[in-house]
Enzyme design. Structure first.
Site, PDB file in Angstrom:
ATOM      1  N   GLU A 191      96.060 -67.379  -3.657  1.00  0.00           N
ATOM      2  CA  GLU A 191      97.166 -68.548  -3.378  1.00  0.00           C
ATOM      3  C   GLU A 191      97.725 -68.650  -2.146  1.00  0.00           C
ATOM      4  O   GLU A 191      98.238 -69.569  -1.785  1.00  0.00           O
ATOM      5  CB  GLU A 191      97.573 -69.313  -4.292  1.00  0.00           C
ATOM      6  CG  GLU A 191      96.001 -70.003  -5.341  1.00  0.00           C
ATOM      7  CD  GLU A 191      95.548 -68.349  -6.209  1.00  0.00           C
ATOM      8  OE1 GLU A 191      96.092 -67.579  -6.520  1.00  0.00           O
ATOM      9  OE2 GLU A 191      94.762 -69.453  -6.931  1.00  0.00           O
ATOM     10  N   ALA A 231      89.060 -72.659  -6.478  1.00  0.00           N
ATOM     11  CA  ALA A 231      88.821 -73.411  -6.332  1.00  0.00           C
ATOM     12  C   ALA A 231      88.009 -73.665  -5.203  1.00  0.00           C
ATOM     13  O   ALA A 231      88.421 -73.351  -4.219  1.00  0.00           O
ATOM     14  CB  ALA A 231      89.870 -73.914  -7.055  1.00  0.00           C
ATOM     15  N   GLU A 241      92.121 -67.083 -13.029  1.00  0.00           N
ATOM     16  CA  GLU A 241      92.500 -67.915 -14.081  1.00  0.00           C
ATOM     17  C   GLU A 241      91.800 -68.475 -15.274  1.00  0.00           C
ATOM     18  O   GLU A 241      92.259 -68.959 -16.351  1.00  0.00           O
ATOM     19  CB  GLU A 241      92.992 -69.618 -13.155  1.00  0.00           C
ATOM     20  CG  GLU A 241      94.231 -68.782 -11.946  1.00  0.00           C
ATOM     21  CD  GLU A 241      95.120 -69.980 -11.879  1.00  0.00           C
ATOM     22  OE1 GLU A 241      94.545 -70.792 -10.897  1.00  0.00           O
ATOM     23  OE2 GLU A 241      96.250 -70.166 -11.788  1.00  0.00           O
ATOM     24  N   GLY A 288      91.458 -69.577  -8.806  1.00  0.00           N
ATOM     25  CA  GLY A 288      91.002 -70.287 -10.262  1.00  0.00           C
ATOM     26  C   GLY A 288      90.176 -69.967 -11.259  1.00  0.00           C
ATOM     27  O   GLY A 288      90.287 -69.504 -11.681  1.00  0.00           O
TER      28      GLY A 288
END
Ligand SMILES: NC(=O)c1ccc[n+]([C@@H]2O[C@H](COP(=O)([O-])OP(=O)(O)OC[C@H]3O[C@@H](n4cnc5c(N)ncnc54)[C@H](O)[C@@H]3O)[C@@H](O)[C@H]2O)c1
Length: 706
Positions: A129, A67, A109, A106
């Site tokens: 993360e 992200a 994911e 992300g």
């Protein structure tokens, strides 16, 4: 769909396959444009009668690196990543992710919400993360256990390190590793799905084979204890993975709550602060990056501890290095050390033998200084002696064309004075590496008074080539890191020992605070004599009132040089590394204290930590006031990447903000009234405290001004 998202994600129909291509250089970070673009591409594919499958590919070498961190905590707009993933997973046609290079955070994911995954052989797959004190918050904690099992998922999330495509395939994260070109292989894969009538395969419909047990969780937490020290996020990861055994939507709600909580944690703010601080550190006003020639070769002068390590760092980065030493025996020793370092790396499986041979082959030993004349950059690492260094630098200055960088690895001498011994002081800078130089990430770049912007640009380029974290310091006693260590942290540790704390009590207190190793253990590891010699050089710049390292210097005088001599602040069983308390050291400290009329007492752990940490903060403020450091965040970077300050506290000055500068200022006054001199309050802290501000805000306001 906005214009930006249209160009960020393109949709084309290729035969029976709709292809969505993401192009958000440099690493396809998932921002609003990417999310909106992919969402629109999905809508197109669903309404496109010709499309029987949707393939998501990326332009460039990276699928998605995660992200966009700049959108964290803000209102980003467009569909959320979770909404996009839910839409992809619910699509009526099979959705395939073609993972090129890497899928991190992300990015992974999102790939897990696709129905199938095909990856290039070099692909790296990870959920990093935890390195930001966060937990994956876009379904990662729910989908990964469904795909690879709770145990493997926990291991990946706690380590934060990526796994390979092959490991991914073995564990069930990847359906196919492409043999040749990924794009072609992915098209073949999609066409096969269509031909075989294979439909969507939502990850959410899978069940976790075995729920995460407390025993497995405890084992994983113990395995990663070193990297997750001081963090709360690991226990949140455990809770989230346990929730993966619930129905999917329920698990997602648990994840969302835990992820929100992790975003609010002070430690995640601290780690994000460091993330940005490290990137900012290399961007320094007064630097010119204009027309820099590529650096292909380097020369390192002096094949001792530092020179050898620096040469190895260049060789590891793929550059040819000339390693020069005036002594044939020293040169041979230096090369031998490098050879055995590589042998150890091969033994540990970090690199293979051909790589080791290739790297060693890049280093050309020489006893002739003239051989350094052709190198793109030259780094001097000879004895720490002003006269010897000046002599070597004058010769180099005459040999090396004046537009090229000549740097010194001095840790104590005036870079300005060294530069002025040459005819071209503008092309001169300090490059302060840390030991072992091929491993330590920090590089303090020291700007002398004459250092030209272009020279600083080249020095920063060196840091990038070597993948080091660079911080620019101005010239002065100990630069940033050693100044804070000597006048602040280590000195206060000595003062505490004189007042009654044992070396072990001081070390344990600071290790519990979060330092990997307490100051006395660090001194014993590096050699007490190394510090004594460095300080002797520094005293030529500025003097320091007594008591100043009287214990360490006395140990050096007694030949107690640390681990290498079997005793220092501690004693060591022959060849051992276990630091054992030594009554001789206690007696010595008592004697040094008595000579100074210091009344000894037992000192509580809280006080040990407070005084060591506050003195570090105070000196951090001092280097800012004196203009040695230009940003508070630079101070934090130096101490977390070079001196083992706990990362989850964000560095000494970020930690000062956490404590509140009002109380920091007040406690400094208390110690100032007790000890005087070294505790002289810093007006910067007083001023920020009075304004109700902090170091982070101070940095921000100064950035706005420039
Ligand atoms: N050791 C550390 O932890 C550390 C950390 C940061 C910086 N430094 C700095 O790095 C520099 C080198 O330190 P070190 O610990 O590697 O020292 P060292 O004694 O291990 O090595 C110095 C080498 O320089 C060689 N040398 C001396 N004069 C020379 C000359 N005229 N021409 C060519 N070679 C010559 C010597 O033969 C020796 O091999 C010093 O400036 C030191 O302050 C050291």
């Amino acid at each position: 769909m906005s214009v930006q998202s249209e160009s960020t994600v393109t949709y084309t129909l290729q035969g029976s396959v709709g292809v969505a291509e993401i192009s958000n250089p440099p690493v396809n970070a998932i921002n609003r444009a990417v999310r909106s673009g992919l969402s629109a591409a999905l809508d197109r594919a669903v309404s496109d009668p010709g499309a029987k499958a949707l393939l998501i590919v990326s332009a460039g070498r990276v699928f998605m690196a995660g992200a966009d961190i700049t959108e964290f905590g803000g209102a980003a707009g467009g569909p959320t990543l979770q909404e996009l993933e839910a839409a992809l997973e619910a699509a009526p046609l099979p959705v395939v992710a073609a993972i090129q290079g890497m899928a991190l955070g992300g990015g992974l994911e999102l790939a897990m919400s696709c129905h199938y995954r095909i990856a290039s052989p070099d692909a790296k797959l990870g959920l990093p993360e935890i390195t930001l004190g966060l937990i994956p918050g876009a379904g990662g904690t729910q989908r990964l256990p469904r795909l690879i099992g709770a145990g493997h998922a926990l291991d990946m999330m706690l380590s934060g390190a990526p796994i390979s495509a092959a490991q991914g395939a073995e564990r069930g994260l990847i359906d196919e590793v492409a043999a040749g070109d990924l794009r072609e292989a992915a098209m073949v894969f999609c066409r096969r799905l269509v031909m075989e009538g294979q439909g969507p395969r939502p990850t959410r419909d899978l069940t976790v084979r075995e729920a995460l047990s407390d025993a497995v969780a405890a084992e994983a937490l113990a395995k990663h204890a070193r990297t997750i020290k001081g963090l709360t996020a690991p226990s949140l990861v455990v809770d989230a993975i346990k929730a993966a055994s619930l129905p999917f939507d329920q698990g997602m709600r648990v994840e969302a709550k835990l992820a929100d909580h992790s975003l609010e944690l002070r430690e995640s703010h601290a780690l994000r602060h460091l993330f940005f601080a490290e990137r900012l550190a290399g961007k320094t006003p007064g630097t010119s990056g204009d027309a820099l020639a590529p650096i292909r070769t380097a020369a390192v002068i002096g094949a001792g501890t530092m020179g050898g390590g620096i040469a190895q760092a260049f060789a590891d980065a793929g550059l040819s290095v000339i390693l020069v030493d005036s002594e044939d025996a020293a040169l041979k020793r230096g090369i031998e050390t490098i050879r055995s370092n590589y042998a150890a790396s091969v033994k540990r499986g970090r690199i293979d033998q051909p790589t080791a041979d290739q790297r060693l082959g890049r280093i050309t030993p020489s006893t002739n200084l003239a051989d350094a004349g052709t190198a793109d950059v030259v780094i001097e690492a000879v004895f720490e002696d002003m006269d010897i260094k000046k002599r070597v630098l004058r010769v180099l200055d005459a040999l090396v064309p004046p537009e090229r960088l000549i740097a010194s690895n001095t840790s104590t001498l005036s870079v300005t004075e060294l530069a002025r011994a040459t005819a071209h002081p503008r092309r001169f800078a300090g490059l302060h590496f840390f030991s072992p130089a091929h491993i330590m990430k920090l590089l303090e770049i020291v700007r002398g008074e004459d250092t030209a912007p272009q020279t600083l640009g080249v020095a920063l380029q060196v840091s990038r080539v070597l993948k080091k974290i660079a911080v620019v310091a101005n010239d002065g006693f100990g630069f940033i890191g050693n100044r804070m260590m000597l006048d602040g942290y280590f000195r206060e540790a000595e003062q505490l020992m004189l007042e009654g704390a044992s070396p072990g009590e001081v070390d344990s207190a600071l290790e519990r605070f979060g330092f990997a190793m307490g100051p006395q253990r660090v001194s014993d590891l590096g050699g007490t004599d190394v510090g004594t010699k460095a300080r002797a050089q520094l005293y030529k710049r500025e003097n320091r009132p007594d008591p100043y390292f009287v214990i360490a210097d006395e140990l050096t005088r007694l030949g107690r040089l640390g681990q290498k001599s079997g005793s220092g602040f501690y004693r060591y069983a022959s060849g051992g590394r276990d630091a054992l308390p030594d009554s001789d050291v206690s007696a010595l400290i008592e004697q040094l204290a008595a000579q100074r009329g210091i009344v000894r007492r037992s000192i509580p752990e809280d006080e040990i930590v407070e005084r060591c940490v506050l003195s570090l903060i105070l000196m951090g403020a001092r280097v800012l006031e004196e203009g040695i450091a230009s940003r508070a965040s630079d101070v934090d970077v130096v101490w977390t990447s070079g001196y083992g300050f706990p990362r989850h506290l964000g560095g000494p000055l970020f930690h000062a903000d956490t404590l509140g500068l009002g109380s920091v200022a007040q406690r400094i006054r208390v110690y100032h009234s007790r000890y005087g001199h070294y505790w002289r309050p810093a007006s910067l802290i007083d001023q920020l405290a009075a304004e109700g501000s902090g170091f982070v805000q101070w940095d921000q306001s100064r950035r706005r001004e420039t």
